[in-house]
Design an enzyme around this catalytic site. Structure first.
Site, short mmCIF file in Angstrom:
data_model
loop_
_atom_site.label_atom_id
_atom_site.label_comp_id
_atom_site.label_asym_id
_atom_site.label_seq_id
_atom_site.Cartn_x
_atom_site.Cartn_y
_atom_site.Cartn_z
N TYR A 1 0.85 -1.21 0.00
CA TYR A 1 0.00 0.00 0.00
C TYR A 1 0.88 1.25 0.00
O TYR A 1 0.64 2.20 -0.75
CB TYR A 1 -0.92 -0.04 1.22
N LYS B 1 0.89 4.09 -2.97
CA LYS B 1 0.44 5.47 -2.74
C LYS B 1 1.57 6.48 -2.93
O LYS B 1 1.32 7.62 -3.33
CB LYS B 1 -0.17 5.59 -1.34
N1 NAD Z 1 -10.36 4.70 4.57
C1 NAD Z 1 -9.17 5.20 4.89
O1 NAD Z 1 -8.79 5.22 6.08
C2 NAD Z 1 -8.29 5.79 3.83
C3 NAD Z 1 -7.17 6.54 4.22
C4 NAD Z 1 -6.35 7.09 3.24
C5 NAD Z 1 -6.63 6.89 1.91
N2 NAD Z 1 -7.73 6.15 1.56
C6 NAD Z 1 -7.97 5.97 0.14
O2 NAD Z 1 -9.25 6.49 -0.16
C7 NAD Z 1 -9.74 5.84 -1.33
C8 NAD Z 1 -11.18 5.41 -1.10
O3 NAD Z 1 -11.21 4.39 -0.14
P1 NAD Z 1 -12.37 4.24 0.94
O4 NAD Z 1 -11.76 4.42 2.26
O5 NAD Z 1 -13.54 5.07 0.56
O6 NAD Z 1 -12.67 2.68 0.81
P2 NAD Z 1 -13.96 1.87 0.32
O7 NAD Z 1 -13.58 0.45 0.37
O8 NAD Z 1 -15.16 2.33 1.09
O9 NAD Z 1 -14.12 2.34 -1.20
C9 NAD Z 1 -13.23 1.92 -2.21
C10 NAD Z 1 -14.01 1.53 -3.43
O10 NAD Z 1 -13.10 1.13 -4.45
C11 NAD Z 1 -13.69 0.04 -5.14
N3 NAD Z 1 -12.68 -0.79 -5.82
C12 NAD Z 1 -11.73 -1.57 -5.27
N4 NAD Z 1 -11.05 -2.23 -6.22
C13 NAD Z 1 -11.57 -1.85 -7.40
C14 NAD Z 1 -11.29 -2.20 -8.75
N5 NAD Z 1 -10.34 -3.09 -9.08
N6 NAD Z 1 -12.03 -1.62 -9.73
C15 NAD Z 1 -13.02 -0.74 -9.42
N7 NAD Z 1 -13.33 -0.39 -8.17
C16 NAD Z 1 -12.61 -0.93 -7.17
C17 NAD Z 1 -14.38 -0.75 -4.04
O11 NAD Z 1 -15.37 -1.65 -4.54
C18 NAD Z 1 -14.96 0.36 -3.17
O12 NAD Z 1 -16.29 0.69 -3.54
C19 NAD Z 1 -8.77 4.67 -1.60
O13 NAD Z 1 -7.91 5.04 -2.65
C20 NAD Z 1 -8.02 4.54 -0.31
O14 NAD Z 1 -6.74 3.98 -0.50
C21 NAD Z 1 -8.56 5.61 2.48
#
Ligand code: NAD
Length: 258
Positions: free
Chosen positions: A153, A157
């Site tokens: 990860y 990123k």
């Molecule tokens: N939640 C956290 O704490 C956090 C922190 C920092 C960054 N992020 C980043 O924020 C972004 C959103 O994540 P989130 O927290 O809303 O998670 P989430 O799991 O709620 O949403 C992520 C979405 O991406 C979709 N996805 C995954 N693989 C896929 C693929 N191969 N093709 C199409 N869609 C796909 C999933 O089905 C899901 O709906 C991500 O890039 C994550 O790395 C999240």
């Protein structure tokens, strides 16, 4: 109605079915934007297909997905694509370089780094015709720190920040802006994608004190809402940020200063 007006704009949002992506779709629609959502999971019940919203289900890591998504967007909303928000992502098992498997590494890189790059590759072809476009890539605190997640990860990123900066500089003469945001912990379903019994507990123990500087895993105190992050994406997608290009913006209540 949001105070940011995106009337007449067209956006592609990945990860639209959950968490930050879903909150972002809702915020864009409230701001008057037309939105093509994309996700590997089905469209959420809370958003119906409408004149301003369409949805494409599919795995964005498939080689044909980026082009197909752009074509679906153009079929629904016409030639112009003003905004691309690369939100879809998956987490890892906190595995270190010692414990990571090739399968986990390749999947995390494919979803978190390769898919956003190849989608940008397709979308900028459309944006440059109109000499205008705003792209925002969702990186993470782990895009700036080695102490927030596992090797896969963290690498994905960090890579996304490099892709953002390269795009910002090399396409600025085409009127295309590209920025990244680095959220801290957000209250979403992202951890549901990894079986906790597969966590590298030794690495997690080493990351724990760093995590605790932003949020309390037990009480949830300090954890961000998806709506907070969506608001920042909206700003960077809008003309209010028209002179911000190549920025890497933490959204973490100050965690990034540590
Ligand atoms: N939640 C956290 O704490 C956090 C922190 C920092 C960054 N992020 C980043 O924020 C972004 C959103 O994540 P989130 O927290 O809303 O998670 P989430 O799991 O709620 O949403 C992520 C979405 O991406 C979709 N996805 C995954 N693989 C896929 C693929 N191969 N093709 C199409 N869609 C796909 C999933 O089905 C899901 O709906 C991500 O890039 C994550 O790395 C999240």
């Amino acid at each position: 109605m949001s105070s940011i007006n995106l009337q007449g704009k067209v956006a592609i949002v990945t990860g639209a079915s959950s968490g930050v992506g879903l909150a972002t779709v809702k915020a864009l629609l409230a701001a008057g934007c037309s939105v093509m959502g994309a996700d590997i999971s089905p469209a959420p019940d809370s958003i119906q297909e409408a004149t301003t919203f369409a949805f494409t289900q599919g795995d964005l890591t498939k080689p044909e997905s980026p082009r197909a998504l752009v074509e679906a967007c153009q079929k629904k909303f016409g030639d112009k694509i003003d905004i691309l928000l690369n939100v879809a992502g998956i987490m890892d098992s906190f595995a270190s370089v010692e414990t990571v498997t090739q399968a986990e590494y390749e999947r995390v890189m494919a979803v978190n780094l390769n898919a956003p790059i190849w989608l940008m590759h397709e979308v900028v072809k459309v944006m440059k015709v109109h000499k205008s476009g705003a792209i925002v890539n969702v990186s993470s605190k782990a895009g700036m720190s080695g102490a927030a997640s596992g090797l896969a990860y963290t690498t994905s990123k960090h890579g996304l920040i490099g892709a953002t900066k390269s795009t910002a500089w090399l396409l600025k003469s085409q009127g295309i802006r590209c920025n990244a945001i680095c959220p801290g912990a957000v209250a979403t379903n992202i951890s549901a994608g990894v079986d906790p019994s597969k966590y590298d507990m030794q690495s997690l123990a080493a990351l724990g004190p760093v995590h605790a500087l932003q949020a309390n895993a037990q009480t949830g105190e300090g954890v961000l809402s998806p709506e907070t992050v969506a608001n920042v994406l909206l700003f960077l997608a809008s003309d209010l940020s028209k002179d911000i290009n190549g920025a890497v913006l933490p959204v973490d209540s100050g965690w990034s200063v540590v």
